[in-house]
Design a protein around this motif. Structure first.
Motif, PDB file in Angstrom:
ATOM      1  N   VAL A 184       0.862  -1.175   0.000  1.00  0.00           N
ATOM      2  CA  VAL A 184       0.000   0.000   0.000  1.00  0.00           C
ATOM      3  C   VAL A 184       0.901   1.229   0.000  1.00  0.00           C
ATOM      4  O   VAL A 184       1.910   1.275   0.701  1.00  0.00           O
ATOM      5  CB  VAL A 184      -1.008   0.004   1.180  1.00  0.00           C
ATOM      6  CG1 VAL A 184      -0.324   0.099   2.533  1.00  0.00           C
ATOM      7  CG2 VAL A 184      -2.023   1.136   1.023  1.00  0.00           C
ATOM      8  N   VAL A 186       0.992   5.216   0.615  1.00  0.00           N
ATOM      9  CA  VAL A 186       0.278   6.267   1.338  1.00  0.00           C
ATOM     10  C   VAL A 186       1.000   7.574   1.054  1.00  0.00           C
ATOM     11  O   VAL A 186       2.232   7.588   0.992  1.00  0.00           O
ATOM     12  CB  VAL A 186       0.367   6.045   2.874  1.00  0.00           C
ATOM     13  CG1 VAL A 186      -0.681   6.861   3.601  1.00  0.00           C
ATOM     14  CG2 VAL A 186       0.272   4.595   3.227  1.00  0.00           C
ATOM     15  N   THR A 196      -4.431   7.270  -0.039  1.00  0.00           N
ATOM     16  CA  THR A 196      -3.761   6.013  -0.409  1.00  0.00           C
ATOM     17  C   THR A 196      -4.206   5.630  -1.812  1.00  0.00           C
ATOM     18  O   THR A 196      -5.310   5.950  -2.231  1.00  0.00           O
ATOM     19  CB  THR A 196      -4.128   4.852   0.536  1.00  0.00           C
ATOM     20  OG1 THR A 196      -5.550   4.688   0.516  1.00  0.00           O
ATOM     21  CG2 THR A 196      -3.669   5.099   1.953  1.00  0.00           C
ATOM     22  N   TRP A 197      -3.332   4.904  -2.503  1.00  0.00           N
ATOM     23  CA  TRP A 197      -3.674   4.363  -3.820  1.00  0.00           C
ATOM     24  C   TRP A 197      -4.331   2.996  -3.623  1.00  0.00           C
ATOM     25  O   TRP A 197      -4.213   2.398  -2.538  1.00  0.00           O
ATOM     26  CB  TRP A 197      -2.407   4.211  -4.658  1.00  0.00           C
ATOM     27  CG  TRP A 197      -1.949   5.487  -5.269  1.00  0.00           C
ATOM     28  CD1 TRP A 197      -2.256   5.946  -6.526  1.00  0.00           C
ATOM     29  CD2 TRP A 197      -1.099   6.488  -4.687  1.00  0.00           C
ATOM     30  NE1 TRP A 197      -1.652   7.166  -6.749  1.00  0.00           N
ATOM     31  CE2 TRP A 197      -0.940   7.515  -5.636  1.00  0.00           C
ATOM     32  CE3 TRP A 197      -0.462   6.628  -3.453  1.00  0.00           C
ATOM     33  CZ2 TRP A 197      -0.169   8.655  -5.411  1.00  0.00           C
ATOM     34  CZ3 TRP A 197       0.305   7.756  -3.211  1.00  0.00           C
ATOM     35  CH2 TRP A 197       0.442   8.760  -4.179  1.00  0.00           C
ATOM     36  N   GLN A 229      -8.387  -3.441   1.460  1.00  0.00           N
ATOM     37  CA  GLN A 229      -8.075  -2.025   1.206  1.00  0.00           C
ATOM     38  C   GLN A 229      -8.321  -1.200   2.468  1.00  0.00           C
ATOM     39  O   GLN A 229      -7.492  -0.360   2.850  1.00  0.00           O
ATOM     40  CB  GLN A 229      -8.951  -1.496   0.062  1.00  0.00           C
ATOM     41  CG  GLN A 229      -8.690  -0.035  -0.289  1.00  0.00           C
ATOM     42  CD  GLN A 229      -7.473   0.139  -1.188  1.00  0.00           C
ATOM     43  OE1 GLN A 229      -7.346  -0.554  -2.182  1.00  0.00           O
ATOM     44  NE2 GLN A 229      -6.590   1.049  -0.846  1.00  0.00           N
ATOM     45  N   ASP A 233      -5.437   0.823   4.259  1.00  0.00           N
ATOM     46  CA  ASP A 233      -5.560   2.278   4.420  1.00  0.00           C
ATOM     47  C   ASP A 233      -5.350   2.661   5.884  1.00  0.00           C
ATOM     48  O   ASP A 233      -4.650   3.626   6.199  1.00  0.00           O
ATOM     49  CB  ASP A 233      -6.954   2.761   4.007  1.00  0.00           C
ATOM     50  CG  ASP A 233      -7.146   2.734   2.497  1.00  0.00           C
ATOM     51  OD1 ASP A 233      -6.169   2.470   1.780  1.00  0.00           O
ATOM     52  OD2 ASP A 233      -8.290   2.964   2.047  1.00  0.00           O
ATOM     53  N   GLY A 236      -1.703   2.147   6.969  1.00  0.00           N
ATOM     54  CA  GLY A 236      -0.870   3.158   6.315  1.00  0.00           C
ATOM     55  C   GLY A 236      -1.017   4.508   6.993  1.00  0.00           C
ATOM     56  O   GLY A 236      -0.036   5.196   7.289  1.00  0.00           O
ATOM     57  N   ARG A 237      -2.260   4.856   7.277  1.00  0.00           N
ATOM     58  CA  ARG A 237      -2.527   6.138   7.924  1.00  0.00           C
ATOM     59  C   ARG A 237      -1.883   6.189   9.319  1.00  0.00           C
ATOM     60  O   ARG A 237      -1.264   7.173   9.705  1.00  0.00           O
ATOM     61  CB  ARG A 237      -4.041   6.362   8.031  1.00  0.00           C
ATOM     62  CG  ARG A 237      -4.437   7.608   8.797  1.00  0.00           C
ATOM     63  CD  ARG A 237      -5.947   7.756   8.899  1.00  0.00           C
ATOM     64  NE  ARG A 237      -6.544   8.198   7.640  1.00  0.00           N
ATOM     65  CZ  ARG A 237      -6.697   9.482   7.310  1.00  0.00           C
ATOM     66  NH1 ARG A 237      -6.285  10.444   8.113  1.00  0.00           N
ATOM     67  NH2 ARG A 237      -7.266   9.809   6.174  1.00  0.00           N
ATOM     68  N   GLN A 284       2.322   8.455  -8.042  1.00  0.00           N
ATOM     69  CA  GLN A 284       3.055   8.537  -6.777  1.00  0.00           C
ATOM     70  C   GLN A 284       4.146   9.609  -6.864  1.00  0.00           C
ATOM     71  O   GLN A 284       4.430  10.290  -5.878  1.00  0.00           O
ATOM     72  CB  GLN A 284       3.670   7.181  -6.419  1.00  0.00           C
ATOM     73  CG  GLN A 284       4.642   6.615  -7.440  1.00  0.00           C
ATOM     74  CD  GLN A 284       5.485   5.476  -6.870  1.00  0.00           C
ATOM     75  OE1 GLN A 284       5.595   5.289  -5.654  1.00  0.00           O
ATOM     76  NE2 GLN A 284       6.113   4.693  -7.745  1.00  0.00           N
ATOM     77  N   THR A 300      -6.010   9.962  -5.879  1.00  0.00           N
ATOM     78  CA  THR A 300      -5.172   8.761  -6.009  1.00  0.00           C
ATOM     79  C   THR A 300      -5.962   7.567  -6.537  1.00  0.00           C
ATOM     80  O   THR A 300      -5.427   6.463  -6.609  1.00  0.00           O
ATOM     81  CB  THR A 300      -4.576   8.395  -4.643  1.00  0.00           C
ATOM     82  OG1 THR A 300      -5.634   8.396  -3.689  1.00  0.00           O
ATOM     83  CG2 THR A 300      -3.502   9.366  -4.221  1.00  0.00           C
TER      84      THR A 300
END
Ligand code: AMP
Length: 371
Positions: A184, A186, A196-197, A229, A233, A236-237, A284, A300
């Motif tokens: 992932v 971010v 995030t992608w 996902q 997410d 990542g956050r 990115q 994204t």
């Protein structure tokens, strides 16, 4: 607007290419001759920690970033006292050392493989006892693309493995029986905005990334990708917020059933996100520059599925690559060497079946060429 970039490889080249349309001027610090980034900006030829070179970089830049993670942390801190440096040098400190990285995951509630630090043969034997086998012995520092790693299946291999890695500080990590590898990406802006992608599926061989597909396809008996996902997410956050991070952060993941285990962080743009140049509203590379320079982040999401294949060691004939319908070819201008990343091809399609067919067409050419 001017951005200074430490490192002048292909990631720098693609940052430079993303900078062009926004009229962002790039200056790269790179000691190696004929760097891949050269056509996309100015090069300051010199060591990554040469004070004269860094002072010149600061003079020529409004903000500084990196395109590889082994930038000396002290050099980054020195620059950060003079000019905005993103991501923060603390992120480099964490990402440069696998032990720091694993502890950082654990401290932030992100699951990862069971691990133990190893600083001697006796500690390796104790770690094998504690974690069980199979396991992987990895050097704490300077490992990438599977370098500095040894797979251990039998306790008898301990001594040979320890001397194989020359007795440098390492970690032992239990092998994760993963269903697949994901990543992932971010991005966090200077204002704290996070995006995030789509989560990416990655296939490695010999420790090197071969291809990536985004969004990760659904698997027949697996959890819905939307659930993965959401989890990706969230983790990542959590990681970018814990670090006060600005820029793109890549998190490599193992999927085991509906769990995601973090394997590794890259405090920079990442090979698994190259598809975003064509496949996402904002690549990115562009979003990394926007973040570092304090500009608003771009969307994204990815309107259609796509995949990227690495060109390793040798580049197939250009006409053959260009003849593949829906293929976008990126060559980095590097001298061929076995296993070296020389370029990538992104394929786009209306649906995953079309992407898979085009991905196969590129892989057939690359495998033909690399044997
Ligand atoms: P790394 O350098 O840590 O990214 O490792 C390179 C590749 O080795 C990964 O992408 C995986 O394919 C494999 N690998 C690394 N660590 C583990 C692990 N604990 N369990 C299973 N496979 C692993």
């Amino acid at each position: 607007v001017r951005v200074g970039i430490i490192g002048g490889g292909q990631l720098g080249r693609m940052l430079g290419q993303a900078a062009g349309p926004l009229d962002i001027r790039c200056t790269f610090v790179e000691p190696a001759a004929s760097p891949a980034a050269a056509p996309t900006g100015e090069i300051l030829a010199g060591a990554y920690d040469d004070p004269a070179v860094l002072a010149e970089l600061a003079r020529r830049s409004d903000a500084v970033t990196y395109e590889f993670e082994n930038v000396p942390v002290e050099a980054a801190r020195w620059l950060a006292e003079r000019i905005p440096v993103h991501p923060t040098p603390d992120a480099l400190h964490v990402a440069q050392d696998r032990l720091h990285e694993k502890r950082f995951f654990r401290d932030n509630g992100v699951e990862c493989a069971a691990f133990a630090p190893v600083a001697s043969l006796a500690e390796l034997r104790a770690a094998i006892e504690m974690l069980g086998l199979p396991a992987i012995l990895k050097t704490r520092r300077m490992g990438y693309d599977g370098k500095g790693q040894l797979y251990l299946a039998d306790p008898e291999q301990a001594e040979a493995a320890w001397s194989g890695l020359r007795g440098v500080p390492s970690i032992l990590e239990r092998v994760v029986p993963f269903d697949r590898e994901l990543s992932v990406l971010v991005v966090r802006g200077r204002d704290g905005a996070v995006a995030t992608w789509p989560v990416i599926e990655n296939r490695h061989a010999g420790g090197i990334l071969r291809w990536s597909i985004a969004p990760a396809p659904e698997r027949p008996h697996g959890p819905p990708v939307a659930a993965l996902q959401e989890r990706a997410d969230a983790l990542g956050r959590r990681l970018v917020e814990a670090l006060g991070y600005v820029g793109v952060l890549a998190v490599e993941l193992f999927q085991v059933g509906d769990r995601l285990l973090a394997n590794e962080l890259a405090p920079r743009v990442h090979n698994s996100g190259h598809w975003s140049i064509e496949g996402s509203f904002t690549s990115q590379f562009e979003n990394h520059l926007r973040a570092v320079l304090g500009l608003p982040l771009g969307r994204t999401d990815a309107p259609i599925p796509c995949a990227s294949v690495n060109l390793l060691g040798r580049v197939p004939a250009l006409p053959d690559l260009l003849a593949i319908d829906g293929a976008r070819v990126h060559l980095y201008g590097k001298e061929p060497r076995p296993g070296r990343k020389l370029g990538h091809v992104t394929v786009l399609g209306r649906d995953l079946d079309e992407v898979a067919a085009r991905l196969d067409a590129v892989r057939a050419l690359t495998e033909l060429q690399t044997g």
